[in-house]
Design a protein around this motif. Structure first.
Motif, PDB file in Angstrom:
ATOM      1  N   VAL A 220      17.132  64.926 -22.977  1.00 54.93           N
ATOM      2  CA  VAL A 220      16.494  64.561 -24.017  1.00 54.93           C
ATOM      3  C   VAL A 220      16.150  63.406 -24.417  1.00 54.93           C
ATOM      4  N   VAL A 221      15.461  63.086 -23.696  1.00 56.10           N
ATOM      5  CA  VAL A 221      14.533  61.908 -24.513  1.00 56.10           C
ATOM      6  C   VAL A 221      13.467  61.546 -25.531  1.00 56.10           C
ATOM      7  N   PRO A 222      14.273  61.683 -27.210  1.00 50.79           N
ATOM      8  CA  PRO A 222      13.291  61.329 -28.170  1.00 50.79           C
ATOM      9  C   PRO A 222      11.946  60.111 -27.848  1.00 50.79           C
TER      10      PRO A 222
ATOM     11  N   ALA B   4      11.160  54.379 -28.213  1.00 49.10           N
ATOM     12  CA  ALA B   4      11.786  55.490 -27.528  1.00 49.10           C
ATOM     13  C   ALA B   4      12.972  54.097 -27.655  1.00 49.10           C
TER      14      ALA B   4
ATOM     15  N   GLY C  93       5.501  62.754 -32.162  1.00 53.38           N
ATOM     16  CA  GLY C  93       6.908  62.828 -31.944  1.00 53.38           C
ATOM     17  C   GLY C  93       7.451  63.794 -30.418  1.00 53.38           C
ATOM     18  N   THR C  94       7.833  63.787 -29.476  1.00 53.77           N
ATOM     19  CA  THR C  94       8.079  64.657 -28.778  1.00 53.77           C
ATOM     20  C   THR C  94       9.010  64.007 -28.599  1.00 53.77           C
ATOM     21  N   ARG C  95       9.684  64.936 -26.801  1.00 54.82           N
ATOM     22  CA  ARG C  95      10.838  64.675 -26.429  1.00 54.82           C
ATOM     23  C   ARG C  95      10.559  64.965 -24.701  1.00 54.82           C
TER      24      ARG C  95
ATOM     25  N   LYS D  31      12.215  64.403 -20.366  1.00 54.69           N
ATOM     26  CA  LYS D  31      13.058  64.863 -19.620  1.00 54.69           C
ATOM     27  C   LYS D  31      12.879  63.530 -18.405  1.00 54.69           C
TER      28      LYS D  31
ATOM     29  N   ALA E  24      19.150  56.128 -22.817  1.00 57.42           N
ATOM     30  CA  ALA E  24      19.183  57.366 -22.931  1.00 57.42           C
ATOM     31  C   ALA E  24      20.148  58.461 -22.703  1.00 57.42           C
TER      32      ALA E  24
END
Length: 151
Positions: A72-74, A63, A113-115, A117, A67
């Protein structure tokens, strides 16, 4: 060539058959209300049958350090542990700690992997729960400069 109407009729017929036989994917199968309503990392892990998590180098969390937009934090989670059943992504200071849950089988590589909040700077956890109920985690602080959860 089928018309749009014929295709729609066939799709509805198939959905009806699947629904009648109980084979239609139901959101209730995957939804664990207590896990998604958990306010802490420990409660979310417990909701999926995991014991108190211990830190492990076999679980990785990728991560950003900062951010710029919390909306939207990958993030990416992975584990090299054997017999991983679930991989969780949790944000400690979010209203609901659980951000994502991935089911792992021997046929699936434990790497996702995701994003997410994030409303504020918080510790982010990747937790691997094994089939015997043990839980292992990796943690990283992510600084948020612009909140994404109404912040």
């Amino acid at each position: 060539m089928q018309s749009r109407r014929e295709t729609l009729k066939q799709s509805l017929a198939v959905a009806g058959l699947l629904g009648a036989t109980g084979m239609f994917p139901q959101f209730a199968w995957a939804f664990n209300k207590s896990a998604f309503e958990a306010k802490s990392v420990a409660d979310a892990v417990k909701a999926y049958g995991g014991a108190a998590p211990t830190e492990s180098k076999d679980v990785t969390l990728t991560a950003p350090d900062i951010a710029e937009n919390g909306a939207v934090v990958p993030m990416a989670v992975a584990s090299t542990l054997p017999n991983v059943k679930h991989l969780l992504v949790l944000v400690e200071k979010n209203p609901s700690a659980l951000v994502a849950k991935f089911d792992v089988t021997p046929a699936v590589d434990a790497n996702f992997g995701t994003r997410a909040k994030m409303g504020q700077t918080s510790d982010v956890y990747a937790v691997a729960i094994t089939s015997d109920g043990k839980a292992f985690f990796a943690k990283k602080e992510v600084k948020v400069t612009l909140g994404g959860c109404g912040g």
